[in-house]
Design a protein around this motif. Structure first.
Motif, PDB file in Angstrom:
ATOM      1  N   ALA A  57       0.834  -1.213   0.000  1.00  0.00           N
ATOM      2  CA  ALA A  57       0.000   0.000   0.000  1.00  0.00           C
ATOM      3  C   ALA A  57       0.870   1.264   0.000  1.00  0.00           C
ATOM      4  O   ALA A  57       0.592   2.236  -0.698  1.00  0.00           O
ATOM      5  CB  ALA A  57      -0.928  -0.012   1.212  1.00  0.00           C
ATOM      6  N   SER A  58       1.950   1.222   0.809  1.00  0.00           N
ATOM      7  CA  SER A  58       2.842   2.393   0.863  1.00  0.00           C
ATOM      8  C   SER A  58       3.509   2.621  -0.492  1.00  0.00           C
ATOM      9  O   SER A  58       3.690   3.758  -0.938  1.00  0.00           O
ATOM     10  CB  SER A  58       3.909   2.188   1.945  1.00  0.00           C
ATOM     11  N   ARG A  59       3.892   1.529  -1.156  1.00  0.00           N
ATOM     12  CA  ARG A  59       4.542   1.656  -2.471  1.00  0.00           C
ATOM     13  C   ARG A  59       3.588   2.268  -3.491  1.00  0.00           C
ATOM     14  O   ARG A  59       3.972   3.112  -4.300  1.00  0.00           O
ATOM     15  CB  ARG A  59       5.001   0.288  -2.930  1.00  0.00           C
ATOM     16  N   LYS A  60       2.310   1.859  -3.413  1.00  0.00           N
ATOM     17  CA  LYS A  60       1.337   2.438  -4.334  1.00  0.00           C
ATOM     18  C   LYS A  60       1.119   3.921  -4.039  1.00  0.00           C
ATOM     19  O   LYS A  60       0.965   4.738  -4.958  1.00  0.00           O
ATOM     20  CB  LYS A  60       0.021   1.676  -4.236  1.00  0.00           C
ATOM     21  N   ASP A  61       1.126   4.323  -2.753  1.00  0.00           N
ATOM     22  CA  ASP A  61       1.025   5.748  -2.385  1.00  0.00           C
ATOM     23  C   ASP A  61       2.159   6.556  -3.014  1.00  0.00           C
ATOM     24  O   ASP A  61       1.948   7.630  -3.597  1.00  0.00           O
ATOM     25  CB  ASP A  61       1.065   5.913  -0.864  1.00  0.00           C
ATOM     26  N   ARG A  62       3.398   6.045  -2.814  1.00  0.00           N
ATOM     27  CA  ARG A  62       4.571   6.759  -3.356  1.00  0.00           C
ATOM     28  C   ARG A  62       4.516   6.840  -4.879  1.00  0.00           C
ATOM     29  O   ARG A  62       4.868   7.848  -5.468  1.00  0.00           O
ATOM     30  CB  ARG A  62       5.857   6.059  -2.908  1.00  0.00           C
TER      31      ARG A  62
END
Length: 570
Positions: free
Chosen positions: A373-378
Motif C-alpha cells: 500500500a505504501s509503495r502504491k502511495d509513493r
C-alpha cells in the motif's frame, strides 16, 4: 631711416654722452642718455631699451652695479660695459654679471656700432627662439583644455607681462569665457572684457600706454594696470576672442617690438585654437561614428540571432505544443488516478470494517497491505511530481520559444504614449528583490518632469532588466558594497536615464557584448540558462526610438546611457 634698436648710453661725462648720441643716431639707433646708474634705472623703468652702453667707472653706482640693476629690471636688455682700464679680470667680472661684452675707452664709434649690431642680433634671435618655441608648443597641443592652460603661461613668458587674460567667445553669445594666470579675481572681468571689446571693434592689435589706460581701467579697487597689449584672435575669418597682456604702473611700458612679437604669438594662438576646435569636432564625430558603429554591430548581431531564433522557434513550436498538450492530458489523468486511489483506499477501509472473510479479500485486492500500500502511495505521488516537473521544463522551453519569436520579430514598436520617466524608474527600483536593491547606492530623480514618448510597458520592462543586470549579486566587482548610481536627467532636449557603476569593470569584448543573448548559471549555480532579457530590452528600446550606449572610463567603471525620445522641447 629704419630704427635698428633703442640704446641707452650711460656716462658721467656730458661730452661723451653727446658724442655717442650723435654717432649712434647717425647709424640708425634710437638713443637716450643717462648721467649715472640711478638715472639709467629710472629710464629703464619708464621705457623699453634693447641695448645699453655703460661706463665702468662712475660715481655712486659703478658700471657693474648698473649692469646688475638693469638686468634685474629687464632680463632681455643687452649691456656693453666700457672701461679705460680693460683687463681679463674686468671682462670676466662683467660677463659673469650678464654683460654682452665690454669695450675699451676712448670709444671707437665703428667698433661700438659693430658690438651694438651683434648684441641687437642676439637680442632679436633670443626673442625669435622664445617665440618659435612658444608657437611650436601651441601648435603641438590639440586638446582645448590643455591649450588654454598652456596659452596663459606661454603668453606671460613671451610678453613678460604681470598678468594675462585669455578671453574666448562663447557660442551663440556676446559674452566671453575668461582665463587668467591664477584663480585670483584680478585682473577683473570688467577690465578684460572692455579691452577685448575694444580690440574687437578696432580689428587690430592695440598698445595702450599709461595716458590711455584710464579709458579702460576698471574702477574696481586693486585694478592698477598702466600698460596693456591687446590682440584680436581671428582664424579662418572666425573671431575667437582676445589676448590681453597687462603690466602694472611699476613695470616698463610695452615696446613696439614687444607689440610685434605678441602679434606673431597671437596669430599662432588663433590658429592653434581653431585647430583645437576642429580637433574637438573631429573627436566628437569619431565618437558619434563609433557609437553608430556599435549600434549597427548590435543590430546586426541581433538580426543574425533573430534569424536563428526564428528558425529554432519555428522548428520547436509545433512539437512543443504537442508535448505540452499531452502533458496537460497526463496531468489530468494523474489527478484522476489520484482520486481513484483515494477512493480505493476508502473502499478497502470500509470492507475491512465489515469483518467478513469475503470483504477482507476484496479490501486486500483494492489497496493491498503494508509495504504494498505504501509503495502504491509513493508511486501515485511520484507520477504527479514527474508530470509537474516536466510541465515546468516545458514552460521554460515555451518561454525561450516566445523570447526567440520576439527576438526574430520585425514588428513595429508598441503604440507610443507620454510616459513619466521618473515614475517608471521608481517602480523598477521598488520591483527589485531586496538582495539586489542593496547594490543601489544612489537614485537621483530629475526635479522637473522628465517625460518621454514610448510605450510605458516597454520602458518599464527594459529599465527593470537593466537594473537586474547591474544589481545581480554574482557580478564580478572591485568591491562588495553598493556602488550603482542611477539618475534621470536631460541631455539637450532628450530625457535620459544614466546608470553608473564604478565597481563593475568589463573588458572591451564584455562591454560590446552586454546586449547579446547570454548563457549563464542560475542563482543556485547548478543549471545553465539562456538569458535573452538584455537583448530583448535593447531591441525594444531601439524600436521605440531610444538610443542605448555604454562607456567605460578608468576609475569610473561602467556607464550605461539610455536617451529617450522626447514628447517635445525641454
Amino acid at each position: 631711416m629704419t630704427i635698428r634698436a633703442a640704446v641707452l648710453v650711460i656716462d658721467d661725462e656730458p661730452g661723451i654722452r653727446d658724442m655717442l648720441m650723435y654717432e649712434l643716431s647717425q647709424e640708425g639707433f634710437d638713443v637716450e642718455t643717462a648721467e649715472n646708474g640711478l638715472a639709467a634705472v629710472e629710464a629703464v623703468k619708464r621705457r623699453k631699451f634693447d641695448l645699453a652702453v655703460t661706463d665702468l667707472k662712475m660715481p655712486g653706482m659703478d658700471g657693474v652695479q648698473t649692469l646688475e640693476a638693469l638686468r634685474a629690471l629687464d632680463p632681455d636688455i643687452e649691456v656693453i660695459v666700457a672701461t679705460g682700464y680693460a683687463s681679463v679680470e674686468t671682462a670676466v667680472a662683467c660677463m659673469k654679471r650678464g654683460a654682452y661684452d665690454y669695450i675699451q675707452k676712448p670709444y671707437d664709434p665703428a667698433e661700438l656700432t659693430l658690438l651694438l649690431e651683434r648684441a641687437s642680433q642676439k637680442n632679436h634671435l633670443q626673442s625669435v627662439v622664445a617665440l618659435y618655441e612658444a608657437s611650436r608648443a601651441l601648435l603641438a597641443t590639440l586638446k582645448h583644455s590643455d591649450l588654454v592652460r598652456l596659452v596663459v603661461t606661454q603668453a606671460q613668458r613671451v610678453l613678460r607681462a604681470d598678468d594675462i587674460g585669455l578671453l574666448l567667445n562663447r557660442a551663440d553669445s556676446k559674452d566671453f569665457d575668461i582665463h587668467r594666470m591664477t584663480e585670483a579675481s584680478l585682473p577683473s572681468a570688467e577690465l578684460l572684457t572692455e579691452l577685448a571689446r575694444r580690440v574687437s571693434a578696432s580689428g587690430t592689435a592695440l598698445r595702450l600706454p599709461s595716458p590711455m589706460m584710464p579709458m579702460v581701467t576698471s574702477s574696481r579697487e586693486g585694478d592698477s594696470y598702466a600698460f596693456a597689449l591687446v590682440y584680436p584672435l581671428v582664424a579662418r575669418d572666425r573671431h575667437l576672442g582676445a589676448l590681453v597682456a597687462l603690466r602694472r604702473s611699476h613695470s616698463q611700458e610695452f615696446s613696439v617690438s614687444e607689440l610685434q612679437r605678441g602679434t606673431v604669438f597671437a596669430s599662432q594662438l588663433a590658429v592653434s585654437l581653431d585647430n583645437a576646435r576642429l580637433y574637438d569636432e573631429l573627436a566628437q564625430k569619431i565618437s558619434e561614428l563609433m557609437a553608430t558603429r556599435e549600434q549597427l554591430v548590435h543590430t546586426e548581431k541581433l538580426a543574425l540571432a533573430g534569424k536563428l531564433a526564428g528558425a529554432v522557434a519555428h522548428e520547436v513550436n509545433n512539437p512543443l505544443a504537442y508535448v505540452w498538450a499531452n502533458l496537460d492530458a497526463l496531468r489530468n489523468y494523474s489527478t484522476v488516478m489520484g482520486d481513484l486511489w483515494l477512493s480505493a483506499k476508502g473502499a478497502a477501509q470500509y470492507l475491512r470494517s465489515l469483518g467478513t472473510p469475503e470483504a477482507q479479500v476484496h479490501a486486500l485486492g483494492l489497496a493491498g497491505e503494508g509495504q504494498d500500500a505504501s509503495r502504491k502511495d509513493r508511486l501515485v505521488q511520484e507520477i504527479a511530481e514527474v508530470i509537474d516537473e516536466t510541465l515546468d521544463g516545458v514552460k521554460r522551453i515555451a518561454e525561450l520559444v516566445a523570447g526567440f519569436s520576439n527576438l526574430a520579430s520585425s514588428r513595429e514598436a508598441a503604440f507610443p504614449e507620454q510616459v513619466d520617466v521618473n515614475d517608471v524608474l521608481r517602480e523598477c527600483v521598488e520591483a527589485l528583490p531586496g538582495q539586489e536593491r542593496q547594490h543601489l547606492r544612489q537614485l537621483s530623480i530629475e526635479a522637473q518632469p522628465c517625460t518621454a514618448l514610448l510605450s510605458r510597458e516597454d520602458l518599464r520592462s527594459a529599465l527593470l532588466n537593466l537594473l537586474a543586470f547591474l544589481c545581480a549579486p554574482d557580478r564580478q566587482r572591485t568591491q562588495s558594497q553598493g556602488a550603482l548610481r542611477v539618475r534621470t536627467t536631460w541631455e539637450g532636449t532628450q530625457p535620459a536615464v544614466i546608470f553608473q557603476d564604478e565597481t563593475l569593470t568589463l573588458t572591451e569584448a564584455e562591454r560590446h557584448g552586454i546586449f547579446d543573448p547570454r548563457v549563464e548559471l542560475d542563482r543556485e549555480g547548478r543549471t545553465m540558462r539562456l538569458n535573452l532579457a538584455l537583448a530583448l530590452s535593447y531591441q525594444v528600446l531601439r524600436r521605440g526610438g531610444a538610443e542605448v550606449s555604454t562607456a567605460q572610463e578608468p576609475g569610473q567603471g561602467l556607464t550605461l546611457r539610455v536617451l529617450l525620445p522626447p514628447v517635445g522641447g525641454k
